[in-house]
Motif scaffolding. Sequence first.
Motif, PDB file in Angstrom:
ATOM      1  N   PHE A  32       3.531  -1.401  13.650  1.00  0.00           N
ATOM      2  CA  PHE A  32       4.583  -1.494  12.639  1.00  0.00           C
ATOM      3  C   PHE A  32       4.175  -2.377  11.467  1.00  0.00           C
ATOM      4  CE2 PHE A  32       6.730  -0.264  16.505  1.00  0.00           C
ATOM      5  CZ  PHE A  32       7.442   0.827  16.058  1.00  0.00           C
ATOM      6  N   ILE A  36       3.039   0.036   8.608  1.00  0.00           N
ATOM      7  CA  ILE A  36       4.242   0.378   7.851  1.00  0.00           C
ATOM      8  C   ILE A  36       4.693  -0.755   6.926  1.00  0.00           C
ATOM      9  CG2 ILE A  36       6.671   1.082   8.035  1.00  0.00           C
ATOM     10  CD1 ILE A  36       5.959   2.390  10.723  1.00  0.00           C
ATOM     11  N   PHE A  54      -3.289   2.673   5.037  1.00  0.00           N
ATOM     12  CA  PHE A  54      -3.304   4.083   5.402  1.00  0.00           C
ATOM     13  C   PHE A  54      -4.184   4.316   6.624  1.00  0.00           C
ATOM     14  CE2 PHE A  54      -5.187   8.335   5.069  1.00  0.00           C
ATOM     15  CZ  PHE A  54      -4.056   9.130   4.941  1.00  0.00           C
ATOM     16  N   ALA A  57      -2.396   3.311   9.718  1.00  0.00           N
ATOM     17  CA  ALA A  57      -1.308   4.218  10.065  1.00  0.00           C
ATOM     18  C   ALA A  57      -1.822   5.514  10.679  1.00  0.00           C
ATOM     19  CB  ALA A  57      -0.465   4.526   8.830  1.00  0.00           C
ATOM     20  N   GLN A  58      -3.003   5.993  10.252  1.00  0.00           N
ATOM     21  CA  GLN A  58      -3.447   7.297  10.739  1.00  0.00           C
ATOM     22  C   GLN A  58      -4.630   7.233  11.697  1.00  0.00           C
ATOM     23  OE1 GLN A  58      -3.536  10.454   7.817  1.00  0.00           O
ATOM     24  NE2 GLN A  58      -1.318  10.282   7.647  1.00  0.00           N
ATOM     25  N   PHE A  65      -3.950   0.782  20.159  1.00  0.00           N
ATOM     26  CA  PHE A  65      -3.070   1.090  21.293  1.00  0.00           C
ATOM     27  C   PHE A  65      -3.883   1.376  22.560  1.00  0.00           C
ATOM     28  CE2 PHE A  65       0.203   3.112  18.163  1.00  0.00           C
ATOM     29  CZ  PHE A  65       0.695   1.847  17.850  1.00  0.00           C
TER      30      PHE A  65
ATOM     31  N   ILE B  66       1.160  16.754   8.793  1.00  0.00           N
ATOM     32  CA  ILE B  66       0.522  15.618   8.127  1.00  0.00           C
ATOM     33  C   ILE B  66      -0.082  16.075   6.802  1.00  0.00           C
ATOM     34  CG2 ILE B  66      -1.267  13.851   8.333  1.00  0.00           C
ATOM     35  CD1 ILE B  66      -0.923  14.168  11.401  1.00  0.00           C
ATOM     36  N   GLY B  70       1.267  13.852   4.044  1.00  0.00           N
ATOM     37  CA  GLY B  70       0.383  12.741   3.722  1.00  0.00           C
ATOM     38  C   GLY B  70       0.722  11.521   4.558  1.00  0.00           C
ATOM     39  N   TYR B  71       0.862  10.372   3.910  1.00  0.00           N
ATOM     40  CA  TYR B  71       1.139   9.127   4.633  1.00  0.00           C
ATOM     41  C   TYR B  71       2.388   9.234   5.506  1.00  0.00           C
ATOM     42  CZ  TYR B  71       2.752   4.418   5.621  1.00  0.00           C
ATOM     43  OH  TYR B  71       3.224   3.311   6.261  1.00  0.00           O
ATOM     44  N   GLY B  73       3.422  11.520   7.253  1.00  0.00           N
ATOM     45  CA  GLY B  73       3.106  12.164   8.526  1.00  0.00           C
ATOM     46  C   GLY B  73       2.613  11.189   9.584  1.00  0.00           C
ATOM     47  N   SER B  74       2.277   9.953   9.157  1.00  0.00           N
ATOM     48  CA  SER B  74       1.810   8.944  10.115  1.00  0.00           C
ATOM     49  C   SER B  74       2.822   8.679  11.211  1.00  0.00           C
ATOM     50  CB  SER B  74       1.532   7.609   9.414  1.00  0.00           C
ATOM     51  OG  SER B  74       0.790   7.800   8.258  1.00  0.00           O
ATOM     52  N   LEU B  77       1.841  10.438  14.303  1.00  0.00           N
ATOM     53  CA  LEU B  77       0.654   9.868  14.945  1.00  0.00           C
ATOM     54  C   LEU B  77       0.997   8.563  15.645  1.00  0.00           C
ATOM     55  CD1 LEU B  77      -1.720  10.533  11.962  1.00  0.00           C
ATOM     56  CD2 LEU B  77      -1.818  11.666  14.169  1.00  0.00           C
ATOM     57  N   LEU B  78       1.691   7.675  14.931  1.00  0.00           N
ATOM     58  CA  LEU B  78       2.056   6.381  15.517  1.00  0.00           C
ATOM     59  C   LEU B  78       3.025   6.592  16.674  1.00  0.00           C
ATOM     60  CD1 LEU B  78       2.709   4.351  12.254  1.00  0.00           C
ATOM     61  CD2 LEU B  78       0.844   3.976  13.867  1.00  0.00           C
ATOM     62  N   TYR B 238      -1.265  11.226  -1.815  1.00  0.00           N
ATOM     63  CA  TYR B 238      -1.431  11.547  -0.398  1.00  0.00           C
ATOM     64  C   TYR B 238      -1.321  10.315   0.487  1.00  0.00           C
ATOM     65  CZ  TYR B 238      -3.250  14.054   3.666  1.00  0.00           C
ATOM     66  OH  TYR B 238      -3.391  14.650   4.898  1.00  0.00           O
ATOM     67  N   THR B 239      -1.848   9.193   0.033  1.00  0.00           N
ATOM     68  CA  THR B 239      -1.866   8.014   0.894  1.00  0.00           C
ATOM     69  C   THR B 239      -0.629   7.131   0.746  1.00  0.00           C
ATOM     70  OG1 THR B 239      -3.146   6.838  -0.771  1.00  0.00           O
ATOM     71  CG2 THR B 239      -4.380   7.845   1.027  1.00  0.00           C
ATOM     72  N   MET B 245      10.777   2.804   3.577  1.00  0.00           N
ATOM     73  CA  MET B 245      10.125   2.084   4.662  1.00  0.00           C
ATOM     74  C   MET B 245      10.994   2.022   5.915  1.00  0.00           C
ATOM     75  SD  MET B 245       8.584  -1.733   4.644  1.00  0.00           S
ATOM     76  CE  MET B 245       7.329  -1.545   3.407  1.00  0.00           C
ATOM     77  N   VAL B 248      10.794   5.345   7.778  1.00  0.00           N
ATOM     78  CA  VAL B 248       9.498   5.505   8.437  1.00  0.00           C
ATOM     79  C   VAL B 248       9.462   4.636   9.698  1.00  0.00           C
ATOM     80  CG1 VAL B 248       7.023   5.075   8.218  1.00  0.00           C
ATOM     81  CG2 VAL B 248       8.276   6.081   6.317  1.00  0.00           C
ATOM     82  N   PHE B 249       9.917   3.398   9.557  1.00  0.00           N
ATOM     83  CA  PHE B 249       9.954   2.455  10.673  1.00  0.00           C
ATOM     84  C   PHE B 249      10.776   3.013  11.835  1.00  0.00           C
ATOM     85  CE2 PHE B 249      11.298  -1.200  13.052  1.00  0.00           C
ATOM     86  CZ  PHE B 249      10.266  -2.112  12.942  1.00  0.00           C
ATOM     87  N   ALA B 252       9.249   6.266  13.484  1.00  0.00           N
ATOM     88  CA  ALA B 252       8.104   5.929  14.342  1.00  0.00           C
ATOM     89  C   ALA B 252       8.586   5.295  15.642  1.00  0.00           C
ATOM     90  CB  ALA B 252       7.139   4.995  13.610  1.00  0.00           C
ATOM     91  N   LEU B 253       9.529   4.362  15.546  1.00  0.00           N
ATOM     92  CA  LEU B 253      10.018   3.679  16.752  1.00  0.00           C
ATOM     93  C   LEU B 253      10.774   4.645  17.664  1.00  0.00           C
ATOM     94  CD1 LEU B 253      10.230   1.090  18.346  1.00  0.00           C
ATOM     95  CD2 LEU B 253      12.196   0.414  16.978  1.00  0.00           C
ATOM     96  N   MET B 256       8.288   6.719  19.491  1.00  0.00           N
ATOM     97  CA  MET B 256       7.593   5.948  20.526  1.00  0.00           C
ATOM     98  C   MET B 256       8.458   5.790  21.763  1.00  0.00           C
ATOM     99  SD  MET B 256       5.676   2.802  18.722  1.00  0.00           S
ATOM    100  CE  MET B 256       4.678   2.983  17.254  1.00  0.00           C
TER     101      MET B 256
END
Lengths: 88, 571
Positions: A32, A36, A54, A57-58, A65, B66, B70-71, B73-74, B77-78, B238-239, B245, B248-249, B252-253, B256
């Motif tokens: 995080f 992020i 970046f 993140a990817q 992990f 993704i 771009g970013y 899409g993380s 992954l995360l 892209y990045t 934010m 996204v946070f 992702a959480l 997970m």
Amino acid sequence: MSQRDDSSGQAYWRANLRVLFICLAIWAIFGFGASILFAGPLNHIQFFGFKLGFWFAQQGSIFVFTLLIFYYTWRMNRLDREHDVHED
Amino acid sequence: MSIQAWTYLIVGLSFALYIGIAWWARVGSTKEFYVAGGGVHPVTNGMATAADWMSAASFISMAGLISFMGYDGSVYLLGWTGGYVLLALLLAPYLRKFGKFTVPDFVGDRYYSDLARLVAVICAIFVSFTYVAGQMRGVGIVFARFLEVDVTTGVIIGMALVFFYAVVGGMKGITYTQVAQYCVLLFAYMVPAFFLSIMMTGHVIPQFGFGAELTDGSGQHLLQKLDGLSTELGFAAYTSGTKDMIDVFCIALALMVGTAGLPHVIVRFFTVPKVRDARRSAGWALLFIMLVYTTAPAIAGFARLNMIDTINGKDQQGTLYTEAPSWITNWEKTGLISWEDKNGDGRMFYAGDERNEMKIDKDIIVMANPEIANLPPWVIALVAAGALAAALSTAAGLLLVISAAISHDLLKKMVMPHITDKQELVAARIAAAVAVVVAGILGIYPPGFVAEVVAFAFGLAAASFFPCIVLGIFYKRMNNWGAISGMVVGLTFTIAYILYFKGVFMAPMAENVKANWFLGISPEGIGVVGMLLNFAVAMVVSHLTAPPPQHVQDLVEHIRVPRGAGAAVDH
């Protein structure tokens, strides 16, 4: 677990929680924090052709992990032996 | 040999392999059927978990998502890897020590309540069915595209195969076919990635090529060029991405926590012999997943640049439609890509603003990748076999959860406690068979909401199972009423929020835009709030009601120490 006295059981559990918190902190810092929350500032740093935020993140966080679980496994197996609660 | 001949050959060989393994691994007891006898090696289990986990969506859609996001899409992954840390640290070893067969088993015993068990059974079945329908659909689509049979025939072939190895082999058959399927899907995913990476950057390893300098003589790095092109064409860089934010946070959480709470993943950790194997196995699982998940963003980047260059031309003036490469016309037939000549110049142009003339589906990125890059026909056939392996392995794991929830948790534990092991095994097989058929029907006639709901299976798992299991292990004072009210509140809130914006059985009640969201959190990320509510309500309610009985508190003490984990116990 019956042959174990309670105080050593308590000590094992506390030590277990300590390992757990450290590992979860690392998980959060990379998953995080770097990926992020602080990705913006980190993106000013170049890292093998990537912007660092970046990259975390990817790519980077996923490596972290994986290593983290193997570290946790190793650490917990040692802890189990130290407190004599390991299997066989 | 033609693409089609190659596809029949490779897919046929892989199917023969799965059937052979399933026959070799056929089972004779419920313990073998539910948890493969509890003797699976941790590395084997790690590989099976990876295949179990990586679904049609991971294989076919993720790199495409993704590529377009771009970013942003993380989050996938995360989310879909970070969940394994939670699983390994908070759940797997303790549930293995508990040593029974299913997730509702744990919920029912820990909260000494058939009501809690029932809530868990319903959640498990609901989550698994929505998820499995998507897999069967994926099987049908792959058949339709690569073998030119219709989707229905494709789904029926897939059903027949899963029927065979799930019903005959149970968890044992599934485990060893999943190992084979992992090998097939990894190989199928990596080969095009190696080719692309070498062609575009000169690096063999896609993870390095992703950041490297392009070999097209521009002297630019891949991501640098993508950022430049994206902004020029009216997309976000892209990045950097476009989501807030906090969203996204939360997404992702939620992914997970949802990953850690999905029953078909958790149940894999019941199959290893010891607590320390459960820990180690999670590490191996993530290592095997990592190989694919760190390659996916690289494929996404390569494919994006390739696609823009092909459609817009190297000079970014657009390519004449009459000179379009064959993959564009091939895939136009499937409706995954289409062109509308808005400015009438006969040239295709792809952009993020009003200049755009293309509609491109995300799934095309992985499926058409080998054609876009002019790779040999056997690589295209390999991608078909890999996509099928990904879909079938996940479907089988989910079907086993459904079968066990019905025959074990519902029938044996609640309705007919006196049936023998043999009778329970028959019931399990019948339940698996029925589940396969239902999943197949859902795959042939997908209800409109399936695609929406699959994404939310994570939110629901995050708001129900995860807090309930974590509190059951780490908070001895947690009692039945706390757990039940927490699950009910968490689920109700999450479902209501999703329905409010997405409207599954009815019209949405509000437009699904940032301005309307609670704290700026989209429905994809709301599982996090549902989870927090679950934790809060569960703690408060359990403090206001009687503490759990002594034998339950002893059970909690028991699962906290590794020593004394027998093989998964029969009961």
